[in-house]
Design an enzyme around this catalytic site. Structure first.
Site, mmCIF file in Angstrom:
data_model
loop_
_atom_site.group_PDB
_atom_site.id
_atom_site.type_symbol
_atom_site.label_atom_id
_atom_site.label_comp_id
_atom_site.label_asym_id
_atom_site.label_seq_id
_atom_site.Cartn_x
_atom_site.Cartn_y
_atom_site.Cartn_z
ATOM 1 N N TYR A 90 0.820 -1.216 0.000
ATOM 2 C CA TYR A 90 0.000 0.000 0.000
ATOM 3 C C TYR A 90 0.854 1.266 0.000
ATOM 4 O O TYR A 90 0.317 2.366 0.076
ATOM 5 C CB TYR A 90 -0.896 0.044 1.242
ATOM 6 N N LYS A 145 3.065 -13.959 6.071
ATOM 7 C CA LYS A 145 3.243 -14.977 5.036
ATOM 8 C C LYS A 145 4.758 -15.148 4.843
ATOM 9 O O LYS A 145 5.305 -15.073 3.738
ATOM 10 C CB LYS A 145 2.537 -14.481 3.757
ATOM 11 N N ASP A 150 -2.475 -17.691 5.411
ATOM 12 C CA ASP A 150 -3.521 -18.547 4.823
ATOM 13 C C ASP A 150 -4.136 -19.450 5.882
ATOM 14 O O ASP A 150 -5.354 -19.647 5.935
ATOM 15 C CB ASP A 150 -2.997 -19.351 3.623
ATOM 16 N N ASP A 168 -6.013 -6.030 5.915
ATOM 17 C CA ASP A 168 -7.128 -5.537 5.110
ATOM 18 C C ASP A 168 -8.094 -6.689 4.831
ATOM 19 O O ASP A 168 -9.301 -6.603 5.093
ATOM 20 C CB ASP A 168 -6.557 -4.983 3.790
#
Ligand code: NAP
Length: 463
Positions: free
Chosen positions: A160, A227, A328, A352
Site C-alpha cells: 500500500y 506470510k 492462509d 485488510d
C-alpha cells in the site's frame, strides 16, 4: 495554543494532553468531531446522543465530552472551498482524540481518498478493527459468538506504500532492466511492478501498540499474522521483529508460544534433557543434521536460563502469549477456531483482508467499528461509506459509528461508559428492535429508524 482560521474552540472543556508519554484525560475533554457526508449526520447525531447518555449515566455529571465540530468533505467545501482544510488537521493533532463519520471521496480532480490522506498526514500507523458478535445478529457461520478479536493492521507500508509502475512505462522498464541486468533476476518485460517495503520501524511501532492494548485490556494473546514462509524478508521479518520487540520491551509480561512449550516441557518432566526438550518443540529434529540441531538445543538452554525464574512453575500461564500464524492458515483458523485468537497484529494487506473476513462472520460492515491510531492521536470512525442513497432518511444502522465511539471511550480510559453502550446495544439487538439492514435478515424483528435505534440503546443501558 492551536490557532484556527475558521473554527471556534468551545469555551468549556479542556484539551487532552500528553505527559511523560501518557495521555492525560481531563474530566471534560474537548473532542473534535467530523460529522461526515451522506448518512454521516444521521449516524453522528445518534452516536453523540448514545455516548452522552452513557457518560452521564456512568459518571453522573462528573465527566462529560465537549464536542467540537470540525469539517471535512462536503461541509468543508462549503465553508473553506477545500475538502480537507488545515484547520481540520490542526484540530485533530491539537486535541489528540477525534471522532469521524464517513466522507465522500470526490471522483476525479486528482483527489486521493480523504481517509487515506488523513491517516498519512497525521501518521496514524495502526488501523484498529475490533470484531465481536452481538447475539441475535444474522451470521453465515455456526458459532459467530466465538469471534472476539481486535485486529491491529499496519497502515503505512507493504504493497500500500503506493510505489508501483504500470507495464510498459519508462519507470518499469528501468526497474526491470536493473533487476534483470544487475540483480540476476528474470522478470518478464511485460510486467507491471509494485514494491512491498516492510520496515523495522513500521513493524515495531505497530506490534508495540498491539501488545500495549492487549496488556491494558487483559487480553490473552497477540498473534503475528504473516506470510513469512514465502516472503521471508518482508513478512518473515515482520514476524521476527515482532517477537524481538515483544521480548525486549515486554519481557516480564509476555511469553512466546515456543517458550511456553519449552517451559511447559520442563515443568512436566523436570529431568528432561535440553536435547529432548528441543526434540519435543521441533518436529523432525532427529532428521536434521547436527549443525541445525545445535541452535535449537541452544535456544532451549537460553530460554530456560532467561525466563525459568520469572516464568517457570506455571507463572507463564498468566502472561500474555505472543504467537504467530501463517496468513492462509489464519483465514481457516478464524473460521474454525476463532476462540483461540484474541489480538491480531498484521502487515497492511493481510490485515485488510482479514478485517473484512472476520467482520463478515459477525454480521458485516454495518456493525464493524474502526480507529486509526498514531503515537498518541486517535481518529475513531465508522468503517462503511456514506451510503448516499440513504442520506437524511434517518434509516441506516449507526452501530459501526457507535461502536467506534466505544473504542474511543476505552481509549480515554472511560470503560464504565464504554460498557454501558455495549450493554445497551446487546439488549437492543436481543429485543430485535433493529434498523432495516438487520431487520431484513432477522425473523420476527421490528424495524426502527436510526434515531429510534439510538433511543432504544439509551433506554436499554443497564443501571
Ligand atoms: P457504502 O457507503 O459503505 O455503502 C454501501 C452499502 O452498504 C449501502 O448501500 C448499504 O447497503 C450498506 N451500508 C453502508 N453503511 C450502512 C449503515 N450504516 N447501515 C446499513 N447499511 C449500510 O459504500 P459505497 O456506496 O461504495 O461508497 C459510498 C461513498 O462512501 C463513496 O464516496 C466512498 O468513497 C465513500 N466511502 C467512505 C468511507 C469512509 O469515509 N470511511 C469508506 C468507504 C467508502 P444496502 O444498500 O444493501 O442497504
Amino acid at each position: 495554543m492551536v490557532k484556527f482560521k475558521k473554527l471556534t474552540v468551545p469555551k468549556e472543556g479542556k484539551r487532552i494532553t500528553v505527559k511523560n508519554g501518557k495521555l492525560r484525560i481531563p474530566d471534560h475533554p474537548i473532542i473534535p468531531v467530523i460529522e461526515g457526508d451522506g448518512i454521516g449526520p444521521d449516524i453522528m447525531r445518534a452516536c453523540r446522543r448514545v455516548v452522552d447518555a452513557a457518560v452521564e449515566k456512568a459518571y453522573r455529571g462528573k465527566k462529560r465530552i465537549v464536542w467540537f465540530d470540525i469539517y471535512a468533505g462536503d461541509k468543508a467545501m462549503d465553508i473553506y472551498r477545500e475538502v480537507l482544510p488545515q484547520d481540520t488537521f490542526n484540530a485533530i493533532k491539537g486535541f489528540i482524540v477525534a471522532l469521524k463519520g464517513p466522507l465522500t471521496t470526490p471522483v476525479g480532480g486528482g483527489y486521493r481518498s480523504l481517509n487515506v490522506t488523513l491517516r498519512q498526514t497525521l501518521n496514524l500507523y495502526a488501523c484498529v478493527r475490533p470484531v465481536r458478535y452481538f447475539q441475535g445478529v444474522p451470521s453465515p457461520v455456526t458459532h459467530p459468538e466465538k469471534m472476539n478479536v481486535v485486529i491491529y493492521r499496519e497502515n503505512t507500508e507493504d504493497v500500500y506504500a503506493g510505489i508501483e509502475w504500470p507495464k510498459g512505462s519508462k519507470e518499469v522498464k528501468k526497474v526491470i532492466s536493473f533487476l534483470n541486468q544487475r540483480m540476476g533476476t528474470k522478470v518478464r518485460t511485460d510486467s507491471g511492478i509494485g514494491i512491498k517495503p516492510i520496515s523495522v520501524t513500521g513493524t515495531k511501532r505497530l506490534v508495540r501498540k498491539a501488545i500495549q492494548y492487549a496488556l491494558t485490556n487483559k487480553r490473552r494473546s497477540v498473534t503475528l499474522v504473516h506470510k513469512g514462509n514465502i516472503m521471508k524478508y518482508t513478512e518473515g521479518a515482520f514476524r521476527d521483529w515482532g517477537y524481538e520487540l515483544a521480548k525486549k520491551e515486554f519481557r516480564r509480561q509476555i511469553v512466546t508460544e515456543r517458550e511456553s512449550w519449552i517451559v511447559g516441557n520442563k515443568e512436566a518432566n523436570p529431568k528432561l534433557s535440553l536435547e529432548d526438550n528441543a526434540r519435543m518443540i521441533e518436529p523432525g529434529f532427529d532428521r536434521l543434521p547436527k549443525g541445525k540441531q545445535r541452535p535449537i538445543v541452544k535456544e532451549v538452554k537460553d530460554c530456560l536460563d532467561e525466563i525459568w525464574k520469572t516464568h517457570g512453575n506455571g507463572k507463564w500461564k498468566k502472561k500474555l502469549m505472543i504467537k504467530d500464524r501463517i496468513a492462509d492458515s489464519m483465514f481457516q483458523q478464524v473460521l474454525t477456531r476463532s476462540d483461540e485468537y484474541d489480538v491480531l497484529a498484521t502487515p497492511n494487506l493481510n490485515g485488510d483482508y482479514l478485517s473484512d473476513a472476520c467482520a463478515a462472520q459477525v454480521g458485516g460492515l454495518g456493525m464493524a467499528p474502526g480507529a486509526n491510531i498514531g503515537d498518541y492521536v486517535g481518529l475513531f470512525e465508522a468503517t462503511h461509506g456514506t451510503a448516499p442513497k440513504y442520506a437524511g432518511k434517518d434509516m441506516v444502522n449507526p452501530g459501526s459509528l457507535i461502536l467506534s465511539a466505544v473504542l474511543m471511550l476505552e481509549y480515554l480510559g472511560w470503560k464504565e461508559a464504554a460498557n454501558l453502550v455495549v450493554n445497551g446495544i446487546e439488549k437492543t439487538i436481543v429485543k430485535k428492535t433493529v434498523t432495516y439492514d438487520l431487520h431484513r435478515q432477522m425473523k420476527g424483528a421490528t424495524k426502527v429508524s436510526t434515531s429510534q435505534f439510538a433511543s432504544n440503546i439509551i433506554k436499554n443501558m443497564a443501571a
